[in-house]
Write a protein that holds these residues in place. Structure first.
Motif, short mmCIF file in Angstrom:
data_model
loop_
_atom_site.label_atom_id
_atom_site.label_comp_id
_atom_site.label_asym_id
_atom_site.label_seq_id
_atom_site.Cartn_x
_atom_site.Cartn_y
_atom_site.Cartn_z
N ALA A 126 33.98 44.96 46.66
CA ALA A 126 35.43 45.51 47.07
C ALA A 126 35.84 46.57 46.01
CB ALA A 126 36.39 44.36 47.31
N LEU A 161 32.76 39.90 54.21
CA LEU A 161 31.86 40.24 53.92
C LEU A 161 30.56 39.62 53.14
CD1 LEU A 161 33.15 44.00 53.05
CD2 LEU A 161 31.31 43.34 54.88
N TYR A 221 24.21 42.38 52.68
CA TYR A 221 25.53 42.20 53.10
C TYR A 221 25.37 41.95 54.71
CZ TYR A 221 27.45 43.59 48.89
OH TYR A 221 27.46 43.47 47.30
N SER A 225 36.30 40.21 50.76
CA SER A 225 35.10 40.55 50.25
C SER A 225 35.00 40.11 48.58
CB SER A 225 35.02 42.11 49.98
OG SER A 225 33.96 42.49 49.36
#
Length: 311
Positions: free
Chosen positions: A104, A144, A276, A99
């Motif tokens: 994150a 992600l 995302y 990520s």
């Protein structure tokens, strides 16, 4: 028949070339300097050309040595990648997620404990990297992705809706006599205050998130003086410290707003044009851990779409 140099010799060569020193290579590998010199000499004999020019205590790659180094890096990297991929295939109860640092640090990691409690037999690790879909570099089961272009190989469609929100610390707002919610006329005066930006993606023709937000709320902002950082989490940290006003995304600022370290300056809802996706590594089969994480993530992310500003 040509016989390839030993793996150990190639590894020693890579270390000596990277460190430009036999002594430092010996320290890194836990062997003697004499052993390094002998391996390099055997490598040069086997290869049929010199790989280093010796200049005092430093060693410099020859042109042929540089070509060989590039090949060795590629070969060792491919070997490492293959080992990681095959190892991950066997570890059905473990998962590595890549990520970007902002998401994150400001949303995912604070909630990892909840995942661990819900799935005590599974083990999850999070890579905080700038390129979460570079699976050749970061050996993760999934990444992600954040951006304005849909990744067709995505495990999911858009994960959630969120908004762009100008935020600052309460102290900064008090110092500059900002009393939220600001009206359009007050928002236009933000150009006279320190503005914080970052390099988060935006769809063309916009240069950054500030320009997209200003267009959406119908104001004209001169953005020449924006202090831009490389990452959104750095920008938001500076805003929390009272350095200026940042454009935050719901997922990245909701916790800080609820905790009081940031305040929203307007209730105007500007939908984030980027989104995302959870994208799986095509080189690895899906496993129980990834399926469990995807299901858990879907439930947890609802709080972002449902977040309401109360000013």
């Amino acid at each position: 028949m040509f016989i390839l140099p030993s793996f150990q010799s190639l590894k020693i060569f890579e270390s000596a070339a990277r460190l430009a020193s036999f002594t430092k290579a010996a320290d890194e590998l836990g062997i003697s300097q004499g052993a390094v010199s002998q391996h390099i000499k055997n490598l040069e004999v086997r290869a049929g050309f010199e790989v280093f020019e010796r200049t005092g205590r430093r060693v410099i790659l020859t042109s042929s040595g540089q070509v060989l180094l590039d090949a060795v890096k590629h070969g060792l990297g491919h070997i490492q990648q293959t080992i990681e991929v095959e190892k991950r295939k066997k570890q059905t109860n473990e998962i590595v997620i890549s990520s970007q640092p902002g998401f994150a640090i400001r949303w995912l990691l604070p909630r990892i404990m909840a995942f661990n409690q819900a799935h005590p037999k599974l083990k999850i690790s999070v890579n905080t990297v700038t390129s979460p879909l570079d699976f050749s570099l970061y050996h993760a089961q999934a990444g992600l992705y954040y951006g304005s272009k849909e990744i067709k190989e995505g495990e999911t469609a858009k994960l959630f809706d969120e908004h762009l929100i100008p935020v600052c610390s309460a102290k900064f707002a008090e110092q500059h006599k900002l009393q939220p919610p600001l009206n359009k006329k007050q928002l236009e005066k933000l150009v006279n205050l320190p503005l914080l930006g970052d390099l988060s993606p935006v769809p063309p023709p916009f240069d950054d998130t500030w320009s997209y937000w200003a267009k959406a709320v119908g104001i004209d902002l001169s953005l020449d003086h924006i202090d831009r950082q490389s990452q959104s989490n750095i920008t938001l940290q500076l805003a929390e410290l009272g350095h200026g006003i940042a454009i935050g995304r719901t997922s990245l600022v909701m916790d800080a707003i609820q905790a009081g370290s940031l305040i929203a300056l307007t209730q105007a809802e500007v939908k984030n044009p980027c989104y995302y996706q959870l994208v799986s590594n095509p080189a690895m089969p899906k496993n129980k851990a990834l399926n469990s994480f995807a299901a858990w993530l879907e439930v947890q992310l609802k709080e972002i779409s449902e977040f309401k500003l109360l000013i």
